[in-house]
Design a protein around this motif. Structure first.
Motif, PDB file in Angstrom:
ATOM      1  N   MET A   1       0.552  -1.191  -0.020  1.00 48.73           N
ATOM      2  CA  MET A   1       0.013  -0.066   0.020  1.00 48.73           C
ATOM      3  C   MET A   1       1.072   1.068  -0.027  1.00 48.73           C
ATOM      4  O   MET A   1       2.143   1.599   0.304  1.00 48.73           O
ATOM      5  CB  MET A   1      -0.980   0.120   1.415  1.00 48.73           C
ATOM      6  N   GLU A   2       0.365   2.207  -0.634  1.00 47.22           N
ATOM      7  CA  GLU A   2       1.112   3.747  -0.227  1.00 47.22           C
ATOM      8  C   GLU A   2       0.774   4.362   0.459  1.00 47.22           C
ATOM      9  O   GLU A   2      -0.382   4.120   1.498  1.00 47.22           O
ATOM     10  CB  GLU A   2       0.387   4.886  -1.818  1.00 47.22           C
ATOM     11  N   PRO A   3       1.707   5.323   1.413  1.00 45.21           N
ATOM     12  CA  PRO A   3       1.933   5.918   2.642  1.00 45.21           C
ATOM     13  C   PRO A   3       0.455   6.816   1.965  1.00 45.21           C
ATOM     14  O   PRO A   3      -0.041   6.660   1.149  1.00 45.21           O
ATOM     15  CB  PRO A   3       2.652   6.441   2.677  1.00 45.21           C
ATOM     16  N   LEU A   4      -0.684   7.517   2.868  1.00 43.52           N
ATOM     17  CA  LEU A   4      -1.563   8.102   2.842  1.00 43.52           C
ATOM     18  C   LEU A   4      -0.381   9.640   2.728  1.00 43.52           C
ATOM     19  O   LEU A   4       0.161  10.381   2.518  1.00 43.52           O
ATOM     20  CB  LEU A   4      -2.248   8.372   4.217  1.00 43.52           C
ATOM     21  N   PRO A   5      -1.449   9.628   1.078  1.00 45.60           N
ATOM     22  CA  PRO A   5      -0.621  11.069  -0.162  1.00 45.60           C
ATOM     23  C   PRO A   5      -1.195  12.090   1.384  1.00 45.60           C
ATOM     24  O   PRO A   5      -2.222  12.430   1.611  1.00 45.60           O
ATOM     25  CB  PRO A   5      -1.176  10.656  -0.962  1.00 45.60           C
ATOM     26  N   GLN A   6       0.065  13.179   0.722  1.00 47.97           N
ATOM     27  CA  GLN A   6      -0.696  14.918   1.467  1.00 47.97           C
ATOM     28  C   GLN A   6      -1.816  15.203   0.670  1.00 47.97           C
ATOM     29  O   GLN A   6      -2.173  16.131   1.622  1.00 47.97           O
ATOM     30  CB  GLN A   6       0.638  15.760   0.605  1.00 47.97           C
ATOM     31  N   ALA A   7      -1.871  14.753  -0.273  1.00 44.43           N
ATOM     32  CA  ALA A   7      -3.726  15.678  -1.333  1.00 44.43           C
ATOM     33  C   ALA A   7      -3.807  14.463  -2.409  1.00 44.43           C
ATOM     34  O   ALA A   7      -2.683  13.531  -3.095  1.00 44.43           O
ATOM     35  CB  ALA A   7      -3.016  16.860  -2.042  1.00 44.43           C
ATOM     36  N   LEU A   8      -5.022  14.395  -2.132  1.00 46.82           N
ATOM     37  CA  LEU A   8      -5.498  13.978  -3.779  1.00 46.82           C
ATOM     38  C   LEU A   8      -5.731  14.501  -5.085  1.00 46.82           C
ATOM     39  O   LEU A   8      -6.318  15.915  -4.121  1.00 46.82           O
ATOM     40  CB  LEU A   8      -6.441  13.062  -3.005  1.00 46.82           C
TER      41      LEU A   8
ATOM     42  N   ARG B   1      -7.730  11.871  10.726  1.00 44.62           N
ATOM     43  CA  ARG B   1      -7.470  13.543  10.654  1.00 44.62           C
ATOM     44  C   ARG B   1      -7.234  13.630   8.576  1.00 44.62           C
ATOM     45  O   ARG B   1      -7.573  14.180   8.075  1.00 44.62           O
ATOM     46  CB  ARG B   1      -5.929  13.589  11.148  1.00 44.62           C
ATOM     47  N   TRP B   2      -6.710  12.686   8.201  1.00 35.10           N
ATOM     48  CA  TRP B   2      -6.004  12.561   6.789  1.00 35.10           C
ATOM     49  C   TRP B   2      -7.380  12.741   6.447  1.00 35.10           C
ATOM     50  O   TRP B   2      -7.649  12.939   5.461  1.00 35.10           O
ATOM     51  CB  TRP B   2      -5.571  11.195   6.414  1.00 35.10           C
ATOM     52  N   LEU B   3      -8.560  11.241   6.907  1.00 33.77           N
ATOM     53  CA  LEU B   3      -9.405  11.354   5.784  1.00 33.77           C
ATOM     54  C   LEU B   3      -9.955  12.631   6.436  1.00 33.77           C
ATOM     55  O   LEU B   3     -11.207  12.751   5.303  1.00 33.77           O
ATOM     56  CB  LEU B   3     -10.288  10.573   6.460  1.00 33.77           C
ATOM     57  N   HIS B   4     -10.795  13.291   6.936  1.00 33.02           N
ATOM     58  CA  HIS B   4     -10.846  14.550   7.119  1.00 33.02           C
ATOM     59  C   HIS B   4     -11.009  15.054   6.277  1.00 33.02           C
ATOM     60  O   HIS B   4     -10.831  16.106   5.873  1.00 33.02           O
ATOM     61  CB  HIS B   4     -10.913  15.018   8.381  1.00 33.02           C
ATOM     62  N   GLN B   5      -9.510  16.034   6.488  1.00 36.46           N
ATOM     63  CA  GLN B   5      -9.115  16.894   5.140  1.00 36.46           C
ATOM     64  C   GLN B   5      -9.386  16.708   3.948  1.00 36.46           C
ATOM     65  O   GLN B   5      -9.783  16.829   2.931  1.00 36.46           O
ATOM     66  CB  GLN B   5      -7.064  17.369   5.141  1.00 36.46           C
ATOM     67  N   ALA B   6      -8.944  14.928   3.393  1.00 36.52           N
ATOM     68  CA  ALA B   6      -9.168  14.599   2.183  1.00 36.52           C
ATOM     69  C   ALA B   6     -10.245  14.366   1.847  1.00 36.52           C
ATOM     70  O   ALA B   6     -11.178  14.929   1.039  1.00 36.52           O
ATOM     71  CB  ALA B   6      -7.972  13.455   1.657  1.00 36.52           C
TER      72      ALA B   6
ATOM     73  N   LEU C   1     -15.671  16.551  -0.977  1.00 37.91           N
ATOM     74  CA  LEU C   1     -16.784  16.492  -1.242  1.00 37.91           C
ATOM     75  C   LEU C   1     -17.230  18.326  -1.446  1.00 37.91           C
ATOM     76  O   LEU C   1     -18.395  17.787  -2.098  1.00 37.91           O
ATOM     77  CB  LEU C   1     -17.327  16.610   0.416  1.00 37.91           C
ATOM     78  N   ALA C   2     -16.118  18.950  -1.119  1.00 36.45           N
ATOM     79  CA  ALA C   2     -16.412  20.096  -2.213  1.00 36.45           C
ATOM     80  C   ALA C   2     -15.826  20.648  -3.074  1.00 36.45           C
ATOM     81  O   ALA C   2     -16.619  20.978  -3.533  1.00 36.45           O
ATOM     82  CB  ALA C   2     -15.582  21.258  -0.671  1.00 36.45           C
ATOM     83  N   GLY C   3     -15.295  19.971  -3.760  1.00 38.75           N
ATOM     84  CA  GLY C   3     -14.875  19.587  -5.120  1.00 38.75           C
ATOM     85  C   GLY C   3     -15.333  18.841  -6.076  1.00 38.75           C
ATOM     86  O   GLY C   3     -16.479  18.450  -6.133  1.00 38.75           O
TER      87      GLY C   3
END
Length: 321
Positions: free
Chosen positions: A62-69, A103-108, A113-115
């Motif tokens: 698995m990839e590490p949790l990415p900084q951004a999607l 925390r990552w899931l909240h941000q990503a 959802l907004a985009g």
């Protein structure tokens, strides 16, 4: 291609992962057979590079949790099995990973959802979304029938819907237990790639395209396809690929490698319609879609294979009678 990102948690339900991922892979395959580029790039991310699944199979790489999607990504949240009797509680490291993932899931998830992206919850994946604060008051959602009350507690104010295979609320998509994730993914493939690609994937996976009361009526491009007869599917695929061609009964029978009389019998048994009626329904759908996209009546009729607007009108009256 858009990124289909699967968040892998410890003890993730393997079918919640494999079902939707396989459907997306088959959609790419169906697109490429038609000379179109693949639509989905499958990615698997997690707090750690390895995780044990619900059936004790270890998955890795698995990839590490990415900084951004990417803003158009689809983020899949999977269900997890319940703790077994006597199973040791999560250790300090696992709890830390869980908080970091939340925390990552909240941000990503909030960005998607907004985009222009999606958050897709399979089974109890909706509980992950709730814990990450993604199920705002008024959001319509669902989950496995045994977890509906828990979801109501976790997502206070959300509109938790009972007795649904899946529920769509804008960029948020949630589904009931396990195999409902395949139904939801087929619906998303249909919206993104088209009816014929979704029908091809469903046929390959030997599943039906299930609908909910909130969905539109079944498109003619998907109707009459809930069968397994390869000759009938060959004819239906050929008609959908070239609806404006000169489709005589003899030509259809040649595609199926059967006699015209036998083709009529096969269509009646397996598709519940005659070959001609099937052809007419497809042409009507093509013409209506052309009109919705701004084509004139004459151009829409021509694209669909009607000889004139008058023939289009006659066919529509005949099928609605």
């Amino acid at each position: 291609m858009l990124d289909a990102v699967f968040l892998i948690q410890p003890h993730a339900l393997l079918l919640d992962l494999a079902g939707p991922a396989e459907a997306l892979r088959l959609a790419n395959q169906a697109l490429q057979r038609r000379g179109r580029p693949a639509a989905f790039r499958l990615r698997y991310v997690a707090a750690q590079p390895r995780a044990v699944t619900s059936v004790d199979l270890m998955v890795g790489g698995m990839e590490p949790l990415p900084q951004a999607l990417a803003p158009d990504s689809w983020l899949f949240l999977l269900g997890s099995r319940l703790a077994r009797p006597g199973e040791a509680a999560a250790g300090v490291a696992q709890r830390a990973d869980s908080l970091r993932t939340q925390r990552w899931l909240h941000q990503a998830g909030s960005r998607l959802l907004a985009g222009g992206g999606r958050v897709v919850c399979i089974c109890s994946g909706a509980l992950l979304a709730a814990a990450a604060g993604l199920l705002a008051p008024g959001r319509r959602c669902t989950t496995h029938h045994e977890l509906l009350d828990e979801l109501r507690r976790c997502a206070s104010g959300a509109d938790v819907v009972d007795n649904r295979v899946f529920v769509l609320d804008g960029a948020l998509a949630t589904s009931a237990g396990i195999t409902a994730g395949i139904d939801l993914t087929l619906h998303l493939i249909q919206a993104h790639c088209g009816d014929t690609v979704a029908a091809s994937v469903a046929r390959t996976m030997v599943v039906y395209l299930r609908r909910t009361p909130q969905d539109p009526e079944l498109s003619p491009l998907l109707a009459h396809r809930q069968h397994l007869h390869p000759a009938v599917h060959r004819v239906q695929d050929a008609i959908c690929a070239r609806p404006a061609a000169d489709w005589s009964l003899q030509r259809m029978a040649a595609v199926a490698h059967v006699t015209p009389r036998h083709l009529g019998r096969l269509f009646g048994i397996h598709a519940g319609a005659t070959p001609l009626r099937y052809l007419q329904s497809i042409r009507l759908e093509i013409a209506e879609r052309a009109r919705q996209h701004g084509a004139s009546r004459a151009v829409a009729a021509q694209r669909a294979g009607f000889s004139s607007e008058q023939q289009w009108r006659r066919t529509r009256r005949a099928l609605s009678a």
